[in-house]
Write an enzyme that holds these catalytic residues in place. Structure first.
Site, short mmCIF file in Angstrom:
data_model
loop_
_atom_site.label_atom_id
_atom_site.label_comp_id
_atom_site.label_asym_id
_atom_site.label_seq_id
_atom_site.Cartn_x
_atom_site.Cartn_y
_atom_site.Cartn_z
N GLU A 266 0.86 5.64 12.57
CA GLU A 266 -0.55 5.29 12.82
C GLU A 266 -0.74 3.80 13.10
O GLU A 266 -1.51 3.42 13.98
CB GLU A 266 -1.36 5.69 11.57
CG GLU A 266 -2.84 5.76 11.79
CD GLU A 266 -3.52 6.30 10.55
OE1 GLU A 266 -3.32 7.48 10.22
OE2 GLU A 266 -4.25 5.52 9.90
N ASP A 267 -0.03 2.96 12.40
CA ASP A 267 -0.32 1.52 12.45
C ASP A 267 0.79 0.64 13.01
O ASP A 267 0.63 -0.59 13.06
CB ASP A 267 -0.66 1.01 11.03
CG ASP A 267 -1.94 1.62 10.50
OD1 ASP A 267 -2.79 2.03 11.32
OD2 ASP A 267 -2.11 1.69 9.27
N HIS B 23 3.67 6.95 5.49
CA HIS B 23 2.47 7.62 6.02
C HIS B 23 1.66 6.81 7.04
O HIS B 23 0.94 7.39 7.85
CB HIS B 23 1.56 8.13 4.89
CG HIS B 23 0.67 7.09 4.27
ND1 HIS B 23 1.09 6.22 3.29
CD2 HIS B 23 -0.64 6.76 4.49
CE1 HIS B 23 0.10 5.43 2.94
NE2 HIS B 23 -0.97 5.74 3.66
N ASP B 24 1.79 5.48 7.02
CA ASP B 24 1.03 4.67 7.98
C ASP B 24 1.90 4.10 9.10
O ASP B 24 1.41 3.33 9.93
CB ASP B 24 0.32 3.51 7.26
CG ASP B 24 -1.02 3.94 6.65
OD1 ASP B 24 -1.64 4.91 7.15
OD2 ASP B 24 -1.45 3.30 5.67
N ASP C 20 -3.27 8.44 -1.51
CA ASP C 20 -3.67 7.40 -0.56
C ASP C 20 -5.10 6.94 -0.84
O ASP C 20 -5.39 5.74 -0.98
CB ASP C 20 -3.55 7.98 0.86
CG ASP C 20 -3.88 6.98 1.96
OD1 ASP C 20 -3.80 5.78 1.72
OD2 ASP C 20 -4.21 7.44 3.08
N HIS D 172 0.82 -1.22 0.00
CA HIS D 172 0.00 0.00 0.00
C HIS D 172 0.86 1.28 0.00
O HIS D 172 0.75 2.09 -0.93
CB HIS D 172 -1.00 -0.03 1.16
CG HIS D 172 -1.68 1.27 1.43
ND1 HIS D 172 -2.52 1.86 0.51
CD2 HIS D 172 -1.63 2.11 2.48
CE1 HIS D 172 -2.95 3.02 1.00
NE2 HIS D 172 -2.42 3.20 2.20
N1 LIG Z 1 -9.52 -0.74 0.14
C1 LIG Z 1 -8.80 -1.42 1.03
N2 LIG Z 1 -8.44 -0.81 2.20
C2 LIG Z 1 -7.69 -1.50 3.07
C3 LIG Z 1 -7.29 -2.83 2.81
N3 LIG Z 1 -6.54 -3.24 3.84
C4 LIG Z 1 -6.45 -2.23 4.71
N4 LIG Z 1 -7.16 -1.16 4.27
C5 LIG Z 1 -7.28 0.11 4.98
O1 LIG Z 1 -8.56 0.14 5.58
C6 LIG Z 1 -8.97 1.51 5.72
C7 LIG Z 1 -10.44 1.58 5.50
O2 LIG Z 1 -11.06 0.86 6.48
P1 LIG Z 1 -11.96 1.65 7.53
O3 LIG Z 1 -13.05 2.36 6.78
O4 LIG Z 1 -11.08 2.50 8.35
O5 LIG Z 1 -12.61 0.53 8.38
P2 LIG Z 1 -12.00 -0.64 9.23
O6 LIG Z 1 -10.63 -0.20 9.70
O7 LIG Z 1 -12.97 -0.81 10.33
O8 LIG Z 1 -11.94 -1.84 8.34
C8 LIG Z 1 -8.21 2.31 4.68
O9 LIG Z 1 -7.56 3.35 5.27
P3 LIG Z 1 -8.24 4.82 5.32
O10 LIG Z 1 -9.11 4.86 6.51
O11 LIG Z 1 -8.85 5.17 4.03
O12 LIG Z 1 -7.15 5.83 5.47
P4 LIG Z 1 -5.68 5.74 5.90
O13 LIG Z 1 -5.62 4.89 7.14
O14 LIG Z 1 -4.93 5.13 4.75
O15 LIG Z 1 -5.39 7.15 6.17
C9 LIG Z 1 -7.19 1.32 4.09
O16 LIG Z 1 -5.86 1.81 4.09
C10 LIG Z 1 -7.71 -3.47 1.58
O17 LIG Z 1 -7.41 -4.61 1.29
N5 LIG Z 1 -8.45 -2.70 0.74
#
Ligand SMILES: Nc1nc2c(ncn2[C@@H]2O[C@H](COP(=O)(O)OP(=O)(O)O)[C@@H](OP(=O)(O)OP(=O)(O)O)[C@H]2O)c(=O)[nH]1
Length: 197
Positions: free
Chosen positions: A74-75, A70-71, A131, A45
């Site tokens: 945070e992670d 960037h993550d 992102d 990612h």
């Molecule tokens: N589309 C997708 N996303 C995934 C995958 N694995 C991990 N993610 C991460 O999950 C986030 C979106 O999930 P959320 O809506 O936060 O919900 P969740 O954690 O409860 O599953 C995304 O980050 P974000 O909240 O958009 O922002 P950021 O943390 O990158 O700032 C994305 O980086 C994947 O296989 N597909």
């Protein structure tokens, strides 16, 4: 040293910094996976976010480094101090702008991303656009495990609110996002849209 020698040496220095950054992020994210069915290594990612930037003509090294990192705070266990010490204050600041406060409720984190994005630096807005573009393309390919079509729809609507706050930053990234937003979730892959409950 000749001017050509200086250029080569500057380029070598930048390449070394870039590789150091990728190596650092890869080690930090080494036990993490994405949420797709194949459980793709998480590091794909941040590398992909950096590629979205260079594909869109962004070559500022600190911005690319921040995209790769960037993550991490945070992670993972990474601290901002560690980032500053290894990669400098400029990179640290961009990473900090792109880092959510994970101690908050999820809904609040999401609300704050919408609220804060218009006030970010140009570099942080570029990372944000790249992102969300990566995540939306990922979702378009295949929804994360357990996500219904409604959850996907909700994510797309939220992502648009976030990226709308970064408009006027990079035309190429914004056009690619427009292309995704102009299609409904159900048009992504027709009736075969891959959700894995
Ligand atoms: N589309 C997708 N996303 C995934 C995958 N694995 C991990 N993610 C991460 O999950 C986030 C979106 O999930 P959320 O809506 O936060 O919900 P969740 O954690 O409860 O599953 C995304 O980050 P974000 O909240 O958009 O922002 P950021 O943390 O990158 O700032 C994305 O980086 C994947 O296989 N597909």
């Amino acid at each position: 040293m000749s001017s050509q020698g200086t250029q080569i040496s500057n380029a070598s220095f930048d390449i070394a910094k870039l590789i150091d950054t990728i190596d650092f992020a890869a080690k930090k994210h080494s036990y993490q996976k994405r949420k797709d069915i194949a459980r793709t290594p998480y590091i794909n990612h941040p590398i992909g976010v950096a590629k979205n930037l260079t594909d869109a003509g962004v070559y500022d090294l600190a911005t690319i480094q921040a995209a790769i990192l960037h993550d991490t705070v945070e992670d993972t266990e990474t601290t901002f101090e560690e980032i500053e010490q290894q990669f400098g204050q400029k990179v640290r600041n961009i990473v900090a702008e792109c880092t959510d406060d994970k101690t908050l409720e999820k809904a609040e984190i999401k609300r704050l991303q919408i609220e804060h994005t218009p006030h970010l630096s140009k570099q942080a807005k570029e990372v944000k656009l790249a992102d969300k573009l990566y995540n939306l393309r990922d979702i378009k390919r295949e929804a994360p495990i357990g996500w219904s079509k409604e959850r996907v729809q909700e994510y797309v609507i939220w992502a648009k609110k976030v990226t709308d706050g970064a408009r006027g930053t990079n035309q190429m990234l914004e056009e690619q996002l427009n292309e995704i937003y102009s299609k409904g979730v159900f048009e992504f892959q027709g009736e075969q849209y891959k959700c894995h409950p």
